[in-house]
Design an enzyme around this catalytic site. Structure first.
Site, PDB file in Angstrom:
ATOM      1  CG  ASP A 112      56.554  49.296  17.283  1.00 20.36           C
ATOM      2  OD1 ASP A 112      56.137  50.278  16.639  1.00 20.36           O
ATOM      3  OD2 ASP A 112      56.151  48.133  17.086  1.00 20.36           O
ATOM      4  CG  HIS A 139      53.994  48.671  13.925  1.00 23.45           C
ATOM      5  ND1 HIS A 139      54.157  48.232  15.212  1.00 23.45           N
ATOM      6  CD2 HIS A 139      52.787  48.217  13.542  1.00 23.45           C
ATOM      7  CE1 HIS A 139      53.095  47.545  15.590  1.00 23.45           C
ATOM      8  NE2 HIS A 139      52.245  47.532  14.586  1.00 23.45           N
ATOM      9  CB  SER A 180      49.535  47.751  16.514  1.00 20.87           C
ATOM     10  OG  SER A 180      50.156  46.559  16.160  1.00 20.87           O
TER      11      SER A 180
END
Length: 496
Positions: free
Chosen positions: A121, A90, A199
């Site tokens: 992901d 993402h 992230s």
């Protein structure tokens, strides 16, 4: 980026940044030297963890011939074996330009996305610059940590521009939903302060990576989730062996718990027997012509399944049985033990990934569409459901009847003389074209374009219908496209 109560931890570039408790930012010599003396993870982080800068452009869900405005975002990543950088999918989804900056350097290096695994992901970046790789060291992957073990989260969260390290404790390990893809995979929950921008950053314990930070709870300051190493290794191995990520395997079944005593007796289960009842089987599953409705799935590869869908994981920990299947390679043999009408059976199947009828995500590719006489046709997807006020999520539970099947909908009507009286027929499934069942969007396009009769009839859900003069409608299409500024009557994938 937010998905309900779970958020992906990516920073959208903004001047509205605030400080977050529990982070340690290098730059203050005294406190940082003290931190380094206590945690060897710091030495690993400075030569391995990078900041990722992404410029991306998404397509419009409701008007797929248009692109949205470009936007910038940042995330984290870290070096792995083979001069590669691992980050979250993402972070670089729908990318048009990606750059990476290593700690202590003002220079941003252009990166190429080598592989993407949206289900889990994860993404791999490569950089063609010897200068970048100088002094960079890959991090080794470790095992899934035990409960209550202390871990360190490393990355570039909002609140500053330098690297940040936080500590936390492992709270639980279980199969949960990944907000980026809606897939259910193994996840490790920690109480470290994981914030937007973390992230793709590594979570380290005993000098090894035990997971990748990827999402947190929007209503909780100290609940974070990491992608554990079994999922990471599955992704990396798939890319290495196939050149791309080929997905996670699934039995493609819907199940019912067997916790009710009378219910177990009805299906002739013994007093010490446990398992789950099979309700539905996806037709594209390799188990479709082997398993049957009302079979009781007792075990997978000799591992017993409890009445609540769980299997033993470690000591007294239990996780959903789907984890056993998802970690297998496509084509790998899987032994299923089944109770059918009171008799035990064993079946060997070659496990494969299973496609759902409605795609739950759509990244890094242009959406499909087809326009005829101002009627806009699209394949139904989860992103479309999220944007539509007239359709319900119940469509997500349907299983495909054959490979390649799509639910095709009439999304909107670009009004013109040819479509007068039909403007309110939107968000409806297209069932048939001239009496022929529609299989997918490409099939609908072929049926309309190849229509030889003067009359064209579309049958929609709810017993609604549309009739058109084929030649008049075809001639009107070009004028309508020009009037609404649409470059093509169909997406590129339908023209091939």
């Amino acid at each position: 980026m937010s998905f309900g109560s779970v958020r992906c931890l990516i920073i959208r570039c903004s001047s509205n940044l605030s400080n977050f408790p529990g982070t340690v930012t290098p730059g203050i010599p005294g406190s940082f030297r003290s931190f380094c003396s206590k945690y060897s993870v710091t030495d690993l982080a400075l030569n391995s963890v990078v900041k990722v800068f992404c410029r991306s452009t998404k397509s419009s869900v409701l008007q797929p011939w248009q692109k949205r405005l470009p936007h910038r975002s940042t995330g984290s990543g870290f070096v792995i074996t083979g001069n590669k950088i691992l980050t979250n999918a993402h972070v670089v989804a729908d990318h048009t330009f990606v750059q990476v900056r290593k700690h202590g350097s003002p220079t941003k290096y252009t990166a190429k996305v080598q592989a993407m695994g949206h289900e889990c992901d994860l993404a791999i970046l490569v950089i063609n610059s010897k200068k970048f790789w100088k002094d960079m060291k890959p991090l080794d992957l470790g095992d899934v940590p035990s409960l209550y073990e202390t871990v360190s989260v490393v990355g570039y969260p909002q609140g500053g521009d330098n690297i940040s390290i936080t500590k936390g404790v492992v709270s639980r390990v279980e199969v949960t939903k990944y907000s980026h893809s809606q897939s259910k995979l193994l996840t490790t929950q920690i109480d470290a302060a994981i914030n937007p921008g973390n992230s793709g950053g590594p979570v380290i314990m005993d000098n090894k990576v035990i997971g990748v930070a990827f999402q947190g709870l929007s209503r909780s300051q100290n609940t974070g989730y990491i992608i554990p190493t079994p999922v990471v290794n599955h992704f990396l191995t798939s890319v290495e062996e196939n050149g791309q990520f080929v997905g996670f395997c699934s039995l493609g079944i819907s199940c019912q718990h067997m916790e009710n005593t009378h219910f177990r007796n009805h299906f002739k289960m013994g007093p010490k027997m446990t398992g789950i009842r099979i309700r539905k089987i996806n037709r594209s599953s390799s188990a479709y012509n082997i398993l049957k409705k009302d079979d009781i799935l007792l075990a997978i590869d000799g591992v017993p399944i409890e009445n609540d869908e769980t299997v033993i994981f470690r000591k007294k920990e239990r996780i959903n049985f789907s984890h056993l299947v998802s970690m297998k390679k496509p084509g790998e043999k899987t032994l299923l033990k089944v109770l059918r009408e009171g008799k035990k059976h064993e079946f060997n199947i070659n496990i494969t990934p299973v496609e759902s009828l409605l795609p739950v995500y759509q990244f890094d590719k242009l959406p499909s569409y087809y326009i005829f006489a101002g009627f806009v046709f699209l394949p139904l997807t989860k992103p479309y459901l999220d944007c539509s006020y007239n359709m319900c999520d119940c469509a997500l539970k349907h299983m495909p009847k054959k490979p390649g099947e799509q639910t095709v909908i009439l999304s909107q009507v670009l009004e013109a003389d040819v479509s007068v009286g039909y403007a309110n027929l939107t968000d409806l499934q297209v069932k048939k074209v001239n009496g022929v069942q529609v299989e997918n969007l490409k099939h609908l396009c072929q049926l309309i374009e190849g229509c030889c009769s003067e009359d064209l009839r579309l049958d929609l859900e709810g017993a609604f219908a549309i009739t058109l003069n084929q030649n008049y409608a075809k001639n009107a299409t070009a004028k309508i496209l020009k009037r609404y500024g649409i470059p093509s009557a169909m997406s590129k994938d339908l023209r091939s």
